[in-house]
Design an enzyme around this catalytic site. Structure first.
Site, PDB file in Angstrom:
ATOM      1  N   ARG A 215      10.360  -4.308  32.531  1.00  0.00           N
ATOM      2  CA  ARG A 215      11.287  -3.421  31.936  1.00  0.00           C
ATOM      3  C   ARG A 215      12.005  -4.361  31.102  1.00  0.00           C
ATOM      4  NH1 ARG A 215      16.559  -1.069  34.490  1.00  0.00           N
ATOM      5  NH2 ARG A 215      17.133   0.101  32.621  1.00  0.00           N
TER       6      ARG A 215
ATOM      7  N   HIS B 191      21.018  -0.084  26.768  1.00  0.00           N
ATOM      8  CA  HIS B 191      21.683  -0.787  28.106  1.00  0.00           C
ATOM      9  C   HIS B 191      22.988  -1.735  27.517  1.00  0.00           C
ATOM     10  CE1 HIS B 191      20.149  -2.867  32.110  1.00  0.00           C
ATOM     11  NE2 HIS B 191      21.485  -3.183  32.128  1.00  0.00           N
TER      12      HIS B 191
ATOM     13  N   GLU C 164      21.889   3.304  33.588  1.00  0.00           N
ATOM     14  CA  GLU C 164      23.025   3.544  34.185  1.00  0.00           C
ATOM     15  C   GLU C 164      24.306   4.277  33.661  1.00  0.00           C
ATOM     16  OE1 GLU C 164      24.186  -0.124  36.214  1.00  0.00           O
ATOM     17  OE2 GLU C 164      22.195  -0.152  37.307  1.00  0.00           O
TER      18      GLU C 164
ATOM     19  N   ASN D  71      17.916   2.835  39.917  1.00  0.00           N
ATOM     20  CA  ASN D  71      18.600   1.455  40.425  1.00  0.00           C
ATOM     21  C   ASN D  71      19.362   1.783  41.373  1.00  0.00           C
ATOM     22  OD1 ASN D  71      17.565   1.144  37.457  1.00  0.00           O
ATOM     23  ND2 ASN D  71      19.577   0.553  36.840  1.00  0.00           N
TER      24      ASN D  71
ATOM     25  N   TYR E 200      21.232  -0.656  44.823  1.00  0.00           N
ATOM     26  CA  TYR E 200      21.463  -2.004  45.256  1.00  0.00           C
ATOM     27  C   TYR E 200      22.003  -1.793  46.824  1.00  0.00           C
ATOM     28  CZ  TYR E 200      20.534  -3.934  40.850  1.00  0.00           C
ATOM     29  OH  TYR E 200      20.100  -4.321  39.658  1.00  0.00           O
TER      30      TYR E 200
ATOM     31  N   GLU F  87      15.324  -0.803  39.013  1.00  0.00           N
ATOM     32  CA  GLU F  87      16.181  -1.822  39.492  1.00  0.00           C
ATOM     33  C   GLU F  87      16.335  -2.020  40.732  1.00  0.00           C
ATOM     34  OE1 GLU F  87      19.783  -2.920  37.658  1.00  0.00           O
ATOM     35  OE2 GLU F  87      19.049  -2.556  35.708  1.00  0.00           O
TER      36      GLU F  87
HETATM   37  O1  IFM Z   1      23.033  -6.622  35.876  1.00  0.00           O
HETATM   38  C1  IFM Z   1      23.199  -5.386  36.157  1.00  0.00           C
HETATM   39  C2  IFM Z   1      22.474  -4.566  35.424  1.00  0.00           C
HETATM   40  O2  IFM Z   1      22.648  -4.940  33.867  1.00  0.00           O
HETATM   41  C3  IFM Z   1      22.531  -3.126  35.562  1.00  0.00           C
HETATM   42  N1  IFM Z   1      22.336  -2.621  37.092  1.00  0.00           N
HETATM   43  C4  IFM Z   1      23.074  -3.799  37.968  1.00  0.00           C
HETATM   44  C5  IFM Z   1      22.752  -5.080  37.689  1.00  0.00           C
HETATM   45  C6  IFM Z   1      23.466  -6.325  38.634  1.00  0.00           C
HETATM   46  O3  IFM Z   1      24.823  -5.724  38.607  1.00  0.00           O
END
Ligand code: IFM
Length: 451
Positions: A77, A121, A166, A293, A295, A356
């Site tokens: 990606r 992006h 995002e 994505n 985290y 992500e």
């Molecule tokens: O680095 C970023 C990415 O560009 C978008 N998603 C989160 C990542 C970590 O902050």
């Protein structure tokens, strides 16, 4: 010991983004982007770092493809920098820009790796920001034109695409909080930007399908499950409002042609968003997959004095039970399972690509040159276990992309936060795969791992 196996045609991959890795900010006819302007303005980014050179992937992409291949990864990606393709954001394409991505795609295909590009992006051509940026409705049509140019050029070789990365992050951080390019701080600009982005999403989707109806198109949304801070109805309802706002303000317009009602009274601020008649249909983009994505989770509390959204995070970047990454984000693997299951049940089990997932740890090469990033290995193992549980619960997950292939330019944090599977020496550009790269490589080769 048990072995967790993933579905047969599961894609193991890694992700990057143009501004974060390419460098070559003004080469081969590339125009200025809002991130070039933002980083070249003192005071915006930690240590005054810029993406002028970054990982120099513009010149070293062959090395990056070799790294992916050595890790047995089957999907890459990456993102396309709009100002390489249209230096001013409109008009004829810059042949050298298209040629760069053509060469990257060919190198990936030769290595047996699926090219998986994102159209946007975050590196908007600066002249489009000067003309009003995302709050300006006309930008939607411009983005549709750009999507068509890129698809015409690469659509014969690239079958799987993402339109945006995002959208909630780049609209909020760029137009409301001012911590990302273009650095504006205005509620009204933010809400207008949200709506233009939704229109652009629909326009780009149709433009791409008009070029090739068989393309598989999604978008990478940033998701976070929202949990109540206290055991109260007020916080539980606030968490649902935050969920609608943060997780669905772009997903729902695309898949349902409507904004979620994220205000306390169940409404959405349609006037402030500047929604016009006919926009519901224009926003619609029946995506072929939902990109996830993710985290960490978000802990939400009710804000009684606010009759708008009436909710806000009680803690920064997750909760306070799990360990923290070097960025201070809580490691909470179950967040991924929860979100995958919720999307599957709320949106009729769409195809999902994890676009992500990853963590920032600063582990450096030891005297023997090896990077022992055991915490990152543990992060991937635990989040992948959560993905496996979600698949068993019925989520249709087709692939997993680690963020990131390389240590790279982490936006407002510059080079201080390292998310890579591969260590990058930013002085020399030298790349060193970390222990986590070996672990993920073995996992990809075996399509699973022992637990
Ligand atoms: O680095 C970023 C990415 O560009 C978008 N998603 C989160 C990542 C970590 O902050």
């Amino acid at each position: 010991m048990a072995r967790l196996l993933f579905p047969e045609d599961f894609h193991w991959g890694a992700a990057t983004a143009s501004y974060q890795i390419e460098g070559a900010w003004n080469e081969d006819g590339k125009g200025e982007s809002i991130w070039d302007r933002f980083t070249h303005t003192p005071g915006n980014v930690r240590n005054g770092d810029t993406g002028d050179r970054a990982c120099d992937s513009y010149h070293r992409f062959d090395e990056d493809v070799a790294l992916l291949r050595n890790m047995n990864l089957q999907s890459y990606r990456f993102s396309i920098a709009w100002p390489r393709i249209q230096p001013t954001g409109k008009g004829a394409a810059n042949a050298k820009g298209l040629d760069y991505y053509g060469r990257l795609v060919d190198a990936l295909l030769d290595a047996g790796i699926r090219p998986f590009p994102t159209l946007y992006h975050w590196d908007l051509p600066q002249p489009l920001e000067d003309a009003g940026g995302w709050p300006h409705r006309d930008l939607a049509g411009r983005f549709g034109d750009y999507a068509e140019i890129v698809t015409r050029s690469l659509g014969d070789r690239v079958s799987d695409w993402m339109i945006l990365n995002e959208p909630n992050v780049f609209t909020a951080c760029g137009y409301l909080l001012g911590i990302h390019a273009p650095g504006r701080r205005s509620l009204s600009d933010f809400l207008r930007a949200v709506h233009t982005v939704n229109l652009a999403h629909g326009d780009a989707f149709r433009a791409m399908k008009a070029v090739r109806s068989d393309l598989r198109i999604g978008t990478a949304f940033n998701f976070t499950p929202c949990e109540p801070h206290r055991d109260s109805d007020a916080d539980a309802e606030a968490a649902e409002r935050w969920h609608a706002f943060v997780n669905e303000s772009f997903l729902r317009p695309a898949l349902r042609g409507a904004y979620p009602g994220f205000f306390r009274d169940g409404s959405a601020p349609l006037e402030a968003l500047a929604v016009e008649e006919g926009d519901a249909e224009r926003m619609r983009a029946p995506l072929d997959f939902v990109g996830v994505n993710l985290y960490t989770r978000t802990i939400i509390q009710d804000v009684p004095e606010d009759d708008g959204l009436g909710a806000r995070p009680a803690l920064p970047f997750g909760g306070d039970e799990g360990p923290k990454t070097d960025f201070g984000w809580e490691v909470w693997p179950d967040a991924l399972r929860t979100m995958l299951v919720r999307i599957s049940s709320d949106y009729e089990r769409p195809e999902i690509e994890i676009t992500e997932n990853g963590c920032s740890y600063g582990d450096r090469p030891g005297p023997d040159g090896r990077v022992r990033d055991a915490r990152r290995v543990e992060f991937y193992r635990s989040y992948l276990e959560a993905v496996h549980r979600a698949i068993q619960a019925g989520a249709d997950v087709r692939g997993y992309h680690a963020w990131s292939l390389l240590d790279n330019f982490e936006w407002g944090e510059g080079y201080e936060q390292r998310f890579g599977l591969v260590w990058v020496d930013f002085e020399t550009g030298e790349r060193t795969p970390k222990d986590s790269a070996r672990w993920l490589g073995q996992t990809a080769a075996e399509n699973g791992f022992e637990v």
